[in-house]
Design an enzyme around this catalytic site. Sequence first.
Site, PDB file in Angstrom:
ATOM      1  N   ASP A 185      14.285  -1.079   1.544  1.00  0.00           N
ATOM      2  CA  ASP A 185      14.826  -1.296   2.885  1.00  0.00           C
ATOM      3  C   ASP A 185      15.843  -2.440   2.804  1.00  0.00           C
ATOM      4  O   ASP A 185      16.966  -2.231   2.345  1.00  0.00           O
ATOM      5  CB  ASP A 185      13.626  -1.583   3.794  1.00  0.00           C
TER       6      ASP A 185
ATOM      7  N   LYS B 222      16.970   3.243   2.047  1.00  0.00           N
ATOM      8  CA  LYS B 222      17.721   3.081   3.305  1.00  0.00           C
ATOM      9  C   LYS B 222      18.882   2.130   3.051  1.00  0.00           C
ATOM     10  O   LYS B 222      18.784   0.931   3.360  1.00  0.00           O
ATOM     11  CB  LYS B 222      16.810   2.438   4.364  1.00  0.00           C
TER      12      LYS B 222
ATOM     13  N   ASP C 176       3.649   3.727   6.757  1.00  0.00           N
ATOM     14  CA  ASP C 176       2.843   3.544   7.962  1.00  0.00           C
ATOM     15  C   ASP C 176       3.633   3.010   9.147  1.00  0.00           C
ATOM     16  O   ASP C 176       4.739   2.486   9.003  1.00  0.00           O
ATOM     17  CB  ASP C 176       1.714   2.538   7.680  1.00  0.00           C
TER      18      ASP C 176
ATOM     19  N   LYS D  34       0.797  -1.194   0.000  1.00  0.00           N
ATOM     20  CA  LYS D  34       0.000   0.000   0.000  1.00  0.00           C
ATOM     21  C   LYS D  34       0.846   1.268   0.000  1.00  0.00           C
ATOM     22  O   LYS D  34       0.401   2.335  -0.399  1.00  0.00           O
ATOM     23  CB  LYS D  34      -0.891   0.034   1.260  1.00  0.00           C
ATOM     24  N   GLY D  35       2.056   1.155   0.536  1.00  0.00           N
ATOM     25  CA  GLY D  35       2.862   2.344   0.812  1.00  0.00           C
ATOM     26  C   GLY D  35       3.083   3.268  -0.366  1.00  0.00           C
ATOM     27  O   GLY D  35       3.234   4.481  -0.209  1.00  0.00           O
TER      28      GLY D  35
ATOM     29  N   ASP E 157       7.566   2.885  -2.288  1.00  0.00           N
ATOM     30  CA  ASP E 157       7.780   3.968  -1.328  1.00  0.00           C
ATOM     31  C   ASP E 157       9.151   3.870  -0.665  1.00  0.00           C
ATOM     32  O   ASP E 157       9.808   4.879  -0.453  1.00  0.00           O
ATOM     33  CB  ASP E 157       6.670   3.976  -0.261  1.00  0.00           C
TER      34      ASP E 157
HETATM   35  C1  PRP Z   1       7.361  -1.947   2.450  1.00  0.00           C
HETATM   36  C2  PRP Z   1       7.700  -1.273   1.132  1.00  0.00           C
HETATM   37  C3  PRP Z   1       8.297  -2.377   0.334  1.00  0.00           C
HETATM   38  C4  PRP Z   1       8.984  -3.209   1.375  1.00  0.00           C
HETATM   39  C5  PRP Z   1      10.425  -2.863   1.393  1.00  0.00           C
HETATM   40  O1  PRP Z   1       6.125  -2.564   2.323  1.00  0.00           O
HETATM   41  O2  PRP Z   1       6.577  -0.722   0.519  1.00  0.00           O
HETATM   42  O3  PRP Z   1       7.331  -3.125  -0.346  1.00  0.00           O
HETATM   43  O4  PRP Z   1       8.392  -2.901   2.641  1.00  0.00           O
HETATM   44  O5  PRP Z   1      11.074  -3.609   2.340  1.00  0.00           O
HETATM   45  P1  PRP Z   1      12.295  -4.558   1.990  1.00  0.00           P
HETATM   46  O6  PRP Z   1      13.239  -3.773   1.123  1.00  0.00           O
HETATM   47  O7  PRP Z   1      12.874  -4.843   3.355  1.00  0.00           O
HETATM   48  O8  PRP Z   1      11.781  -5.778   1.333  1.00  0.00           O
HETATM   49  P2  PRP Z   1       5.336  -3.171   3.550  1.00  0.00           P
HETATM   50  O9  PRP Z   1       5.565  -4.648   3.598  1.00  0.00           O
HETATM   51  O10 PRP Z   1       5.642  -2.379   4.787  1.00  0.00           O
HETATM   52  O11 PRP Z   1       3.821  -2.969   3.097  1.00  0.00           O
HETATM   53  P3  PRP Z   1       2.992  -1.629   2.864  1.00  0.00           P
HETATM   54  O12 PRP Z   1       3.581  -0.948   1.646  1.00  0.00           O
HETATM   55  O13 PRP Z   1       1.616  -2.124   2.616  1.00  0.00           O
HETATM   56  O14 PRP Z   1       3.108  -0.784   4.110  1.00  0.00           O
END
Ligand code: PRP
Length: 179
Positions: free
Chosen positions: A102, A130, A158, A42-43, A99
Amino acid sequence: MKNDIARILFTREEIAEKVKYLANQIKSAYGDKNPLILCILKGSLIFTADLVRELDFPCTIDFMQVSSYGSSSETTGKLKIKKDMDSDVNGRDVIIVEDILDTGVTLSNLFPEIKRRGAKSVALCVFLNKPERRTVEVKADYIGFDIENEFVIGYGLDYDERYRNLPYVGVLKRSVYEK
Ligand code: PRP
């Protein structure tokens, strides 16, 4: 919500300027390619919505929601598709819009899946990066901001599904998530 923010990292204005900058970069590479803009829910919804409104050339938009199984160092074949896109990516130039980048695990699993479906090319546009958190190497073609390893929320990001609607990016107070 404001009381939960330690400080603002990027204001609305700084974000808008960066989105325009990224859109210009994308335009010079994709202006005549009718790319598929793939928003990863969703982000990424707010970033994608702003970005596509700055793309003044033909493109289509679709959505996926994904997560990864296993530990942050495992990569192969661990993609969990929660919601799939409707589009056929065969022969398309795809730009994945995220978004935040990580650990890199999610995207390192998503890339091969999009390629397996026959995409002509797959690029990645991330709003926040990051680098310190990376456990898997992922190449982002377009990056909004590199940030430190802090708990950021707002502009789609979020904490426990809250704060996505903040129009800026802020650092969450420790007291909120260490309760
Ligand atoms: C977040 C972001 C990426 C993922 C990145 O999504 O949107 O999809 O984490 O993390 P990574 O590089 O460690 O794999 P999240 O799972 O928090 O879902 P959301 O977008 O619905 O909040």
